[in-house]
Motif scaffolding. Sequence first.
Motif, short mmCIF file in Angstrom:
data_model
loop_
_atom_site.label_atom_id
_atom_site.label_comp_id
_atom_site.label_asym_id
_atom_site.label_seq_id
_atom_site.Cartn_x
_atom_site.Cartn_y
_atom_site.Cartn_z
N GLU A 143 13.43 -2.53 1.43
CA GLU A 143 13.94 -1.17 1.25
C GLU A 143 13.68 -0.33 2.50
O GLU A 143 12.67 -0.52 3.19
CB GLU A 143 13.27 -0.50 0.05
CG GLU A 143 13.68 -1.07 -1.29
CD GLU A 143 13.12 -0.25 -2.45
OE1 GLU A 143 13.22 -0.73 -3.59
OE2 GLU A 143 12.59 0.84 -2.19
N GLU A 144 14.57 0.61 2.75
CA GLU A 144 14.37 1.55 3.85
C GLU A 144 13.31 2.55 3.40
O GLU A 144 13.48 3.28 2.43
CB GLU A 144 15.67 2.28 4.18
CG GLU A 144 15.55 3.24 5.36
CD GLU A 144 16.84 3.99 5.62
OE1 GLU A 144 17.82 3.38 6.05
OE2 GLU A 144 16.85 5.22 5.39
N ARG A 145 12.20 2.60 4.14
CA ARG A 145 11.07 3.44 3.74
C ARG A 145 11.03 4.76 4.48
O ARG A 145 10.59 5.77 3.94
CB ARG A 145 9.76 2.70 3.98
CG ARG A 145 9.65 1.41 3.20
CD ARG A 145 9.49 1.66 1.71
NE ARG A 145 9.42 0.42 0.96
CZ ARG A 145 9.03 0.35 -0.32
NH1 ARG A 145 8.68 1.46 -0.96
NH2 ARG A 145 9.01 -0.82 -0.93
N ALA A 159 2.84 -1.60 6.07
CA ALA A 159 3.87 -0.56 6.15
C ALA A 159 3.33 0.73 6.73
O ALA A 159 4.00 1.45 7.43
CB ALA A 159 4.46 -0.30 4.77
N GLY A 160 2.08 0.99 6.46
CA GLY A 160 1.51 2.24 6.96
C GLY A 160 0.68 2.06 8.20
O GLY A 160 0.02 2.99 8.66
N ILE A 209 2.69 8.41 13.29
CA ILE A 209 2.77 9.38 12.21
C ILE A 209 2.77 8.59 10.90
O ILE A 209 3.73 7.87 10.60
CB ILE A 209 4.05 10.23 12.29
CG1 ILE A 209 4.29 10.75 13.70
CG2 ILE A 209 4.01 11.34 11.25
CD1 ILE A 209 3.22 11.68 14.20
N LYS A 210 1.69 8.71 10.16
CA LYS A 210 1.57 7.94 8.92
C LYS A 210 1.93 8.82 7.74
O LYS A 210 1.42 9.93 7.61
CB LYS A 210 0.15 7.42 8.77
CG LYS A 210 -0.05 6.54 7.55
CD LYS A 210 -1.46 5.98 7.49
CE LYS A 210 -1.64 5.11 6.27
NZ LYS A 210 -3.01 4.53 6.19
N GLU A 211 2.84 8.31 6.91
CA GLU A 211 3.24 9.01 5.69
C GLU A 211 3.06 8.06 4.52
O GLU A 211 2.81 6.88 4.71
CB GLU A 211 4.69 9.48 5.82
CG GLU A 211 4.90 10.44 6.99
CD GLU A 211 6.35 10.80 7.20
OE1 GLU A 211 7.21 10.28 6.49
OE2 GLU A 211 6.62 11.61 8.11
N THR A 212 3.21 8.55 3.31
CA THR A 212 2.98 7.72 2.13
C THR A 212 3.94 6.54 2.08
O THR A 212 3.60 5.47 1.58
CB THR A 212 3.12 8.54 0.85
OG1 THR A 212 4.38 9.19 0.85
CG2 THR A 212 2.01 9.57 0.74
N SER A 213 5.12 6.72 2.63
CA SER A 213 6.14 5.68 2.55
C SER A 213 6.08 4.70 3.71
O SER A 213 6.75 3.68 3.68
CB SER A 213 7.54 6.32 2.50
OG SER A 213 7.73 7.14 3.63
N GLY A 214 5.30 4.99 4.71
CA GLY A 214 5.25 4.12 5.87
C GLY A 214 4.76 4.86 7.09
O GLY A 214 4.05 5.86 6.98
#
Lengths: 114, 113
Positions: free
Chosen positions: B53-55, B97-98, A94-99
């Motif tokens: 940071e916690e993302r 990160a993504g 599940i890809k979101e803007t934050s990670g």
Amino acid sequence: GESVGLHLPTLSVQEGDNSIINCAYSNSASDYFIWYKQESGKGPQFIIDIRSNMDKRQGQRVTVLLNKTVKHLSLQIAATQPGDSAVYFCAENIKETSGSRLTFGEGTQLTVNP
Amino acid sequence: DAGVTQSPTHLIKTRGQQVTLRCSPKSGHDTVSWYQQALGQGPQFIFQYYEEEERQRGNFPDRFSGHQFPNYSSELNVNALLLGDSALYLCASSPLAGGHEQYFGPGTRLTVT
């Protein structure tokens, strides 16, 4: 002693046969689907992935099929070997803007009989 | 090229205590995620760290907290341990990160008595 919580679906095959492990997923927003193999006492090991806009991908002895219509994923292992015995998990990314995060299915215990 | 490493391998704690688990990501990876795996179940996402940071965070109470250091290594802290916290705690690292490519460590087996 009793093993509480160990109610994994199981698949038992003969060495040399082909194995098919199935998985249903729930999130249509997933961008990737991944199969992991987990041996006893170890962390999950990446096997193969497939992007959500594909319906088939092949690797070495493994093939992943994705049917988005019925939200179904399968892993086919050709010429199964005793070393393939493990628990297999499907996971959706599940890809979101934050990670991103992986959501795992329940797992299937594969046993290969020599 | 070292993969993801975790320490300790096993530990036993008593209800109410606090625990810290450690993870070093795979070389070249800057994002670390933590998962909890109960016996016979698939891993469940706890949280993900990037740039210290916690993302993202999964459905876990505030008793679960983490930290990422400048060298990308990470810690998972659990306070006020409950019997239900007994599980295999997995760390996974990824180069983006993504990104979906997460590589898992061997895990830390936590037993709460």
